[in-house]
Scaffold this active site. Sequence first.
Site, mmCIF file in Angstrom:
data_model
loop_
_atom_site.group_PDB
_atom_site.id
_atom_site.type_symbol
_atom_site.label_atom_id
_atom_site.label_comp_id
_atom_site.label_asym_id
_atom_site.label_seq_id
_atom_site.Cartn_x
_atom_site.Cartn_y
_atom_site.Cartn_z
ATOM 1 N N LYS A 92 4.107 24.113 -9.750
ATOM 2 C CA LYS A 92 3.751 22.973 -8.911
ATOM 3 C C LYS A 92 4.439 21.699 -9.398
ATOM 4 C CE LYS A 92 -0.427 20.674 -7.084
ATOM 5 N NZ LYS A 92 -1.909 20.738 -7.089
ATOM 6 N N SER A 167 -3.804 20.646 -2.658
ATOM 7 C CA SER A 167 -2.487 20.064 -2.839
ATOM 8 C C SER A 167 -1.427 21.046 -3.331
ATOM 9 C CB SER A 167 -2.592 18.903 -3.849
ATOM 10 O OG SER A 167 -3.062 19.384 -5.107
ATOM 11 N N SER A 191 -7.637 22.596 -5.119
ATOM 12 C CA SER A 191 -6.228 22.578 -4.724
ATOM 13 C C SER A 191 -5.512 23.908 -4.895
ATOM 14 C CB SER A 191 -5.469 21.508 -5.526
ATOM 15 O OG SER A 191 -5.828 20.220 -5.116
#
Length: 475
Positions: A92, A167, A191
């Site tokens: 990420k 996210s 997330s």
Amino acid sequence: MPHPNRTEHETRCDNAPPYPNAAAIAVQVNAGELDPGAVVSAFQARIDARNGELNAVFEERRDLVDADVAQLRERLAAGERPPLAGVPVIVKDVVWVRGRRVTQGSLLYRDFVAPADAIAVERLRAAGAIVLGMGNTSEFACKGLTTNKVYGLTRHPQDTALTAGGSSGGCAVAVAAGMAPLALGTDGGGSSRRPPAHAGLVGFKPSFGAIPDAAGFPHAFPGIQVMAPITRTVDDAALMFRVLCGPDPRDPDSMGFRCAAAGPLDGIRIAVSPRLGLDTPVDDDVAEAFEAAVARLEAAGMPGLRTARQDPVWPDGAGEAALMPLQHVGLANLHGDAWRRDPDRFDPDIARQIERGFAWSGAEVARAREASRRIGLALAAFFTEHDLLLCPTTPCVAWPNDRLGPERIGGVAVEPRAHAVFTPFFNHAQAPAISVPCGTGRDGLPVGLQIAGPRGADWRVLAAARLIERLLAAG
């Protein structure tokens, strides 16, 4: 010709990975049956084929990938047999990867190159994994839709008009579209559980402190966010977690913390909570998929599963609205000065959060901290009577990607964050929770089932998830 390691179903499926799972890749690479360069090339070809429409992966830096593959070949030739040998991973775009641009989805960091690896990335490299690129994120990982001013919008692999949530949307989409078998996300409120649920994947949020997290950007919400594996199977999540977990003196929160052994599942007590004890709407298709999954588990004799519903009892006023000041003030603390200088450099939704952060009073922030503590205590009390809890991961399936959230859930008009209601409390309790696929809702879109346990019960949560995955697949 179909790849020899892929099933007939996977061969027909556009989102099937070039190789079936991380464990199989590592076994074959360590046995000399697969060259790690061939594995990497196969997944890079999938990125080339799918990323243009999905917008999930960036900063591939194939020169660095080639160097990592060459180094792994040397290790294998020297007799090493690392547990993730040759397994590609997407990280990420908030997690430091040495030599890569890591932007946090923010124009403030569009030219930042990480000077070191996060501890989790160090451990992935030591285990033989190969970082292919960075997964797109919402700005500062603080939004339930994966879009930002650096890279733009990430799209759902089944329908590009939909979102995969946020996210960690880039990581989830990359794994779901077969661009990598593993991804390393972060989870500060769901997330790395909600995007996997929307994409038909496994997303595991470990206990706080289980995976050390020292080198990297400061968090807007310390004490809550964790590193989180995103995979296609529970076995791969467990394999990845085994590599990542364990103390490191650079992170005091990890020192002295140990995950308990899973122990036998016979005799455990599992509570089923269709709405997590909250007065919140759930779409009919999600409720039906969840109930059908529970019924299949009951019919299959899932150990410890109770037919009676058991809800946690939350303190008065418990809800995400009571907790959001912590995120807002955290963002204002980290990025408020830059926002005041040039608000146009920020995603408007993040800018509004920063503005709210400056508006909250000290007493209101203290109340939010107390709400977080009391939610954690309530869940801890619940787990003195129950070993595990089952609930939906989200109250809705994926929604159109031109909005923060669905306008209606369960036929009721809702606020944009209503899709996130079932995940944050486990972060505030610092407890492990995992999302596994449990069926489909409207238009064949995936629905997730969440399994949670008390802090430190990570291996038991994973063991239960593995059994539930198997029983639901057989049913």
